[in-house]
Design a protein around this motif. Structure first.
Motif, PDB file in Angstrom:
ATOM      1  N   MET A 251       0.815  -1.218   0.000  1.00 37.24           N
ATOM      2  CA  MET A 251       0.000   0.000   0.000  1.00 37.24           C
ATOM      3  C   MET A 251       0.848   1.269   0.000  1.00 37.24           C
ATOM      4  O   MET A 251       0.342   2.362   0.253  1.00 37.24           O
ATOM      5  N   GLY A 252       2.152   1.131  -0.277  1.00 35.13           N
ATOM      6  CA  GLY A 252       2.994   2.304  -0.477  1.00 35.13           C
ATOM      7  C   GLY A 252       3.833   2.733   0.704  1.00 35.13           C
ATOM      8  O   GLY A 252       4.537   3.742   0.620  1.00 35.13           O
ATOM      9  N   PHE A 253       3.790   1.985   1.812  1.00 36.97           N
ATOM     10  CA  PHE A 253       4.649   2.309   2.945  1.00 36.97           C
ATOM     11  C   PHE A 253       6.037   1.728   2.699  1.00 36.97           C
ATOM     12  O   PHE A 253       6.178   0.588   2.262  1.00 36.97           O
ATOM     13  N   LYS A 254       7.064   2.504   2.984  1.00 40.62           N
ATOM     14  CA  LYS A 254       8.424   2.103   2.649  1.00 40.62           C
ATOM     15  C   LYS A 254       8.900   0.892   3.436  1.00 40.62           C
ATOM     16  O   LYS A 254       9.679   0.082   2.934  1.00 40.62           O
ATOM     17  N   SER A 255       8.467   0.767   4.670  1.00 40.68           N
ATOM     18  CA  SER A 255       8.931  -0.347   5.495  1.00 40.68           C
ATOM     19  C   SER A 255       7.854  -0.740   6.484  1.00 40.68           C
ATOM     20  O   SER A 255       6.906   0.010   6.738  1.00 40.68           O
ATOM     21  N   ALA A 256       8.010  -1.939   7.020  1.00 41.63           N
ATOM     22  CA  ALA A 256       7.119  -2.433   8.068  1.00 41.63           C
ATOM     23  C   ALA A 256       7.977  -3.210   9.062  1.00 41.63           C
ATOM     24  O   ALA A 256       8.884  -3.939   8.656  1.00 41.63           O
ATOM     25  N   PRO A 257       7.729  -3.068  10.354  1.00 46.25           N
ATOM     26  CA  PRO A 257       8.590  -3.677  11.379  1.00 46.25           C
ATOM     27  C   PRO A 257       8.329  -5.179  11.528  1.00 46.25           C
ATOM     28  O   PRO A 257       7.671  -5.627  12.470  1.00 46.25           O
ATOM     29  N   ALA A 258       8.880  -5.967  10.608  1.00 50.61           N
ATOM     30  CA  ALA A 258       8.604  -7.404  10.573  1.00 50.61           C
ATOM     31  C   ALA A 258       9.036  -8.098  11.857  1.00 50.61           C
ATOM     32  O   ALA A 258       8.318  -8.962  12.387  1.00 50.61           O
ATOM     33  N   ASN A 259      10.216  -7.758  12.368  1.00 54.09           N
ATOM     34  CA  ASN A 259      10.686  -8.395  13.599  1.00 54.09           C
ATOM     35  C   ASN A 259       9.792  -8.038  14.785  1.00 54.09           C
ATOM     36  O   ASN A 259       9.451  -8.896  15.607  1.00 54.09           O
ATOM     37  N   ALA A 260       9.411  -6.772  14.881  1.00 51.24           N
ATOM     38  CA  ALA A 260       8.561  -6.337  15.992  1.00 51.24           C
ATOM     39  C   ALA A 260       7.176  -6.968  15.905  1.00 51.24           C
ATOM     40  O   ALA A 260       6.607  -7.380  16.925  1.00 51.24           O
ATOM     41  N   ILE A 261       6.620  -7.039  14.702  1.00 54.62           N
ATOM     42  CA  ILE A 261       5.303  -7.658  14.525  1.00 54.62           C
ATOM     43  C   ILE A 261       5.339  -9.106  15.004  1.00 54.62           C
ATOM     44  O   ILE A 261       4.439  -9.586  15.701  1.00 54.62           O
ATOM     45  N   THR A 262       6.410  -9.821  14.633  1.00 51.15           N
ATOM     46  CA  THR A 262       6.546 -11.222  15.020  1.00 51.15           C
ATOM     47  C   THR A 262       6.764 -11.367  16.522  1.00 51.15           C
ATOM     48  O   THR A 262       6.154 -12.224  17.173  1.00 51.15           O
ATOM     49  N   ALA A 263       7.634 -10.524  17.091  1.00 53.38           N
ATOM     50  CA  ALA A 263       7.918 -10.603  18.522  1.00 53.38           C
ATOM     51  C   ALA A 263       6.703 -10.233  19.361  1.00 53.38           C
ATOM     52  O   ALA A 263       6.366 -10.931  20.337  1.00 53.38           O
ATOM     53  N   VAL A 264       6.027  -9.154  19.009  1.00 58.45           N
ATOM     54  CA  VAL A 264       4.836  -8.737  19.755  1.00 58.45           C
ATOM     55  C   VAL A 264       3.729  -9.776  19.611  1.00 58.45           C
ATOM     56  O   VAL A 264       3.019 -10.088  20.578  1.00 58.45           O
TER      57      VAL A 264
END
Length: 415
Positions: A251-264
């Motif tokens: 959707m056009g966002f440059k990055s997403a916190p993959a590690n944080a999403i997984t950890a949380v």
């Protein structure tokens, strides 16, 4: 903690929420929240089909809304990104089916271990490696295949409920064309509600009730872990996070916190194990709604995800009432609203699937996701990624970027 991506912070989040709140992100958050509430029907249906009591399934859904609503406030507010949290639907189906086999406490013990695995993967920064092994076209092929059903469900009411379907769909597009200051989703919802009122929808069966999550102590068995805990961990790490990250980036966002999403998600899943709930993770369909164009400008779409969390927390104790209300609504209402909200997201996912590298793997990922097949009791979403990536490695290996260990390490830290 060095691999967890840094966010904007929480101190200014309440002030920024009020500043960024507008009709577009409010309506998108409302639609996503209603969609998330309606997903509780899947849990109840799966639980009853597995022979579990209605009381159990109701507490299950209440815990789903309360716990994931709390984590769903934190994630989008901290990162200022549309990251609504919910639970894994494939995981829910596994959870319901394994309880009669191993017992509730053992299933929750396996949930606790699966959450710990997800937490370790996120804290160790391994999601960058996972995302390299499962490239974006293959992830978006899975996403497009899963979301496609929301598009088809949107048009299916034209067969049996043509008048309200035509009125709601046309209201959406006419408002998008001529009423640019009014979110089209709001117009479509209001038109649908007006039609229900005019057609005399029966809400006499709606009942009021209040319940809260209950504490349950997990136990641990090898059988439960192998049959349910390990597949759940694979789903959380290998499917749920890549799908959510793919949608946000798509959707056009440059990055997403993959590690944080997984950890949380792992931490939330560990907490969930003590409250009759099977998982916490990023919610792919709701991420699509909150991150899509209907939610307004990019920098303010995070508000939609926070609204989802608020709706979950407020609605959780009253879900018995909410469930009876949703049951009283015609089935076309939520199907049309969800489909309209995801319309452009589906289009973007299809475009990213078929307009770049990994064409064969992406096509297989899409087809497997659409098929809805199950292998070893694990649903199509997971196998779409695994088999799509495997086929792509076989016939399109040059499309993968395994150039150097240094670059892989950099990807892990910045994913």
């Amino acid at each position: 903690m060095k691999h967890i991506e840094q966010g904007v912070g929480l101190m200014s989040a309440p002030r920024d929420f009020i500043r960024d709140l507008n009709a577009d992100n409010f309506s998108a958050g409302l639609v996503a929240g209603i969609f998330g509430l309606s997903a509780g029907i899947i849990h109840i249906s799966a639980g009853l089909a597995a022979g579990l009591s209605q009381e159990f399934t109701l507490i299950w859904v209440i815990s789903y809304l309360m716990i994931n609503g709390l984590f769903g406030l934190f994630m989008p507010a901290y990162y200022r990104l549309p990251l609504p949290m919910a639970n894994s639907i494939p995981g829910a189906l596994l959870f319901a089916s394994i309880i009669p086999v191993v017992g509730l406490e053992a299933a929750l013990g396996a949930t606790l271990i699966a959450g710990a695995i997800s937490l370790v993967v996120g804290l160790a920064g391994w999601m960058g490696i996972v995302m390299r092994l499962i490239p974006m076209p293959i992830v978006m092929g899975m996403v497009a295949g899963i979301l496609l059903k929301f598009g088809t469900n949107m048009v299916m009411p034209l067969q049996n409920a043509m008048l309200p379907a035509v009125v709601m769909i046309l209201a959406f597009f006419f408002s998008a064309r001529f009423l640019r200051r009014v979110p089209p989703l709001v117009v479509a919802m209001l038109v649908g509600i007006a039609y229900m009122a005019f057609s005399g929808a029966d809400f006499s069966s709606v009942e009021f009730s209040v319940k809260f999550p209950e504490v349950i102590m997990p136990t641990f068995t090898l059988e439960a872990f192998l049959a349910y805990g390990l597949p759940l961990a694979l789903i959380l790490v290998g499917m749920e996070t890549p799908a959510g990250v793919g949608l946000v980036k798509g959707m056009g966002f440059k990055s997403a916190p993959a590690n944080a999403i997984t950890a949380v998600g792992g931490l939330g899943t560990m907490v969930s194990a003590f409250f009759n709930l099977h998982s916490t993770c990023i919610a792919a369909p709701m991420t699509g709604i909150c991150s899509g164009p209907e939610a307004g400008s990019h920098d303010k779409r995070w508000v939609a995800a926070v609204i989802v969390g608020i709706i979950f927390i407020v609605a959780a104790p009253f879900y018995g009432f909410v469930f009876s209300l949703i049951e009283a609504m015609p089935s076309y209402f939520i199907a049309i609203i969800a489909g309209l909200a995801l319309l452009r997201v589906i289009g973007s996912a299809m475009h990213m699937t078929f307009s770049g590298k990994h064409e064969v793997g992406a096509m297989f990922s899409f087809l497997i996701a659409v098929s809805g097949l199950q292998i070893l009791g694990i649903g199509a979403s997971f196998w779409a990624l695994v088999l799509g990536a495997g086929i792509s490695m076989l016939v399109e290996f040059r499309d993968f970027d395994f150039s150097s260990k240094r670059e892989a390490t950099k990807e892990v830290k910045t994913a």
